[in-house]
Design a protein around this motif. Sequence first.
Motif, PDB file in Angstrom:
ATOM      1  N   PRO A 121       1.200  -1.106   0.215  1.00 13.96           N
ATOM      2  CA  PRO A 121      -0.134   0.197  -0.137  1.00 13.96           C
ATOM      3  C   PRO A 121       0.612   0.987   0.016  1.00 13.96           C
ATOM      4  CG  PRO A 121      -0.331  -1.214   1.795  1.00 13.96           C
ATOM      5  CD  PRO A 121       1.100  -1.680   1.047  1.00 13.96           C
ATOM      6  N   ASN A 122       1.024   2.154  -0.919  1.00 17.91           N
ATOM      7  CA  ASN A 122       1.271   3.507  -1.086  1.00 17.91           C
ATOM      8  C   ASN A 122       2.805   2.811  -1.153  1.00 17.91           C
ATOM      9  OD1 ASN A 122      -0.926   5.501   0.006  1.00 17.91           O
ATOM     10  ND2 ASN A 122      -0.773   5.060   1.990  1.00 17.91           N
ATOM     11  N   THR A 123       2.735   2.288  -2.115  1.00 21.83           N
ATOM     12  CA  THR A 123       3.832   2.239  -2.465  1.00 21.83           C
ATOM     13  C   THR A 123       5.249   3.356  -2.613  1.00 21.83           C
ATOM     14  OG1 THR A 123       3.065   2.277  -5.573  1.00 21.83           O
ATOM     15  CG2 THR A 123       3.822   0.527  -4.751  1.00 21.83           C
ATOM     16  N   ASP A 124       4.870   4.964  -2.822  1.00 16.32           N
ATOM     17  CA  ASP A 124       5.459   5.982  -3.291  1.00 16.32           C
ATOM     18  C   ASP A 124       6.122   5.996  -2.032  1.00 16.32           C
ATOM     19  OD1 ASP A 124       4.635   6.464  -5.349  1.00 16.32           O
ATOM     20  OD2 ASP A 124       3.553   8.559  -5.091  1.00 16.32           O
ATOM     21  N   TYR A 125       5.710   5.363  -0.505  1.00 21.00           N
ATOM     22  CA  TYR A 125       6.510   5.498   0.546  1.00 21.00           C
ATOM     23  C   TYR A 125       7.717   4.862   0.419  1.00 21.00           C
ATOM     24  CZ  TYR A 125       2.295   7.859   2.660  1.00 21.00           C
ATOM     25  OH  TYR A 125       1.545   9.033   2.984  1.00 21.00           O
ATOM     26  N   ILE A 126       8.244   3.783  -0.502  1.00 21.28           N
ATOM     27  CA  ILE A 126       9.126   3.654  -0.140  1.00 21.28           C
ATOM     28  C   ILE A 126      10.682   3.998  -1.319  1.00 21.28           C
ATOM     29  CG2 ILE A 126      10.067   0.877  -2.232  1.00 21.28           C
ATOM     30  CD1 ILE A 126       7.768  -0.219  -1.670  1.00 21.28           C
ATOM     31  N   SER A 127      11.099   3.983  -0.961  1.00 19.32           N
ATOM     32  CA  SER A 127      12.463   4.930  -0.899  1.00 19.32           C
ATOM     33  C   SER A 127      14.066   3.387  -1.583  1.00 19.32           C
ATOM     34  CB  SER A 127      13.066   5.395   0.612  1.00 19.32           C
ATOM     35  OG  SER A 127      12.288   6.132   0.438  1.00 19.32           O
ATOM     36  N   ILE A 135       8.945  -2.398  -8.330  1.00 18.12           N
ATOM     37  CA  ILE A 135       7.161  -1.398  -8.826  1.00 18.12           C
ATOM     38  C   ILE A 135       7.585  -1.310 -10.535  1.00 18.12           C
ATOM     39  CG2 ILE A 135       6.639   0.515  -8.589  1.00 18.12           C
ATOM     40  CD1 ILE A 135       7.621  -0.046  -4.796  1.00 18.12           C
ATOM     41  N   ASP A 136       8.370   0.037 -10.973  1.00 17.62           N
ATOM     42  CA  ASP A 136       8.687   0.437 -12.462  1.00 17.62           C
ATOM     43  C   ASP A 136       8.019  -0.356 -12.495  1.00 17.62           C
ATOM     44  OD1 ASP A 136       8.563   2.731 -10.610  1.00 17.62           O
ATOM     45  OD2 ASP A 136      11.064   2.795 -10.794  1.00 17.62           O
ATOM     46  N   LYS A 337      14.957  11.819   1.159  1.00 13.81           N
ATOM     47  CA  LYS A 337      14.505  11.075   1.171  1.00 13.81           C
ATOM     48  C   LYS A 337      14.361  10.125  -0.386  1.00 13.81           C
ATOM     49  CE  LYS A 337      11.294  15.052   2.295  1.00 13.81           C
ATOM     50  NZ  LYS A 337      10.763  15.781   2.026  1.00 13.81           N
ATOM     51  N   GLY A 338      14.262   9.472  -0.639  1.00 13.00           N
ATOM     52  CA  GLY A 338      14.149   8.684  -2.029  1.00 13.00           C
ATOM     53  C   GLY A 338      13.200   9.421  -3.077  1.00 13.00           C
ATOM     54  N   ASP A 339      13.132   8.525  -4.163  1.00 13.60           N
ATOM     55  CA  ASP A 339      13.139   9.575  -5.376  1.00 13.60           C
ATOM     56  C   ASP A 339      11.954   9.942  -5.700  1.00 13.60           C
ATOM     57  OD1 ASP A 339      15.671   9.209  -6.307  1.00 13.60           O
ATOM     58  OD2 ASP A 339      14.965   7.475  -7.631  1.00 13.60           O
ATOM     59  N   THR A 340      10.689   9.373  -4.797  1.00 13.62           N
ATOM     60  CA  THR A 340       9.333   9.470  -5.043  1.00 13.62           C
ATOM     61  C   THR A 340       8.797  10.235  -3.432  1.00 13.62           C
ATOM     62  OG1 THR A 340       8.874   7.331  -3.867  1.00 13.62           O
ATOM     63  CG2 THR A 340       8.663   7.690  -6.479  1.00 13.62           C
TER      64      THR A 340
END
Length: 381
Positions: A121-127, A135-136, A337-340
């Motif tokens: 859930p909420n893959t943008d939180y993964i760094s 994911i990509d 921070k990560g890319d997202t």
Amino acid sequence: MRNITLGVLLIFVLACKPEKKETLQQTPPSEQIKISHAKGFSIEKSPSGITTIHITSPWPNAETSYTYALVPKEILAQTTLNRDEYDAIVAIPVERIIVTSTTHIPALEALGSTNKLVGFPNTDYISSKNTRERIDMGLVKELGNNEDINTEMAIALDPEVIIGFGINNQNRAYETIQRSNIPVVYNGDWTEETPLGKAEWIKFFAPFFQKEAKADSLFRAIEKSYNSTKTLAKEAKDRPTVVTGGLYKDVWYVAGGNSWMAQFLKDARTNYLWSDTKETGSLSLSIESVLEKADNADFWLNPSMITSYEELKQANRHYEQFGAYKNRNVYSNTITKGDTGGLIYYELAPQRPDLVLKDLIHIFHPELLPDHELFFFKPLE
């Protein structure tokens, strides 16, 4: 006469022969896996290979505990368990898994099991760059919010287990998933109050992939690194004063004296100004009370989500009165921070407390680790 004598002797020998007793086979006891620092779980392994995980702290102040059985696939068909004794039964090794917190990602990667992750859930939180690549590529599906997981997609992914977390046991999405015969296992790593306690939860993940030896080796290396760094801090000649947190809607949240952060500050040999409080989370204070106590603090950590001195100045004019502001000794773990946009600290720090401690010692006692490059904490811009 000779035959009679032999007969008597034979009867005598048979009568004196010890009676053969029936031997009862006893099942060897289960092995208790060593857990040195974590308080929220325990693990047992039976001689047959079945692993039992007990979760006693799925969330803070929980009155409910959970018991899970992990059964090797090769003995699953001939194994009989009383389902009423377990909250879930999982066949291992797991090939398809869904996890629900970014703190779970580093454990999967350290164990070499990133390729087993199919949803989050909420893959943008993964760094993590490795997991972001998956994911990509579409190999890890977006499942919405943890509190409201897209249950249809989660079920369609056909995971063998979902590792969940929550503030209570009222997650309706988990209930729906369980009715589809998909096991949900609660993870309480975030409830631990010590740095090494959080890190030891890698041993919780290991049995799902039958990688217990690897997890033990990884944790022992982290433990050794943390303890040697903690010992180094004892060579510091002074103990600088520290204030944490910042305002959120007119309330200043500082780390409690028994919190994870307070333990880091103690091990880094500082004088944390709220170390004598009992809270394991945060304290809610007014800016006036914080200013009265910490106006001359040497260092200031994590002023909310603020990342620059100009932003700090614009947020509240009273911030300029703090000595740490004037002396440019303010540091934050929300800059990296990560890319997202995910915060690397909240993802990786629980798994690598040794890196956190090295950061802090470099900040507070730079002479002890002069060549260390800050990883999580960065000075405000």
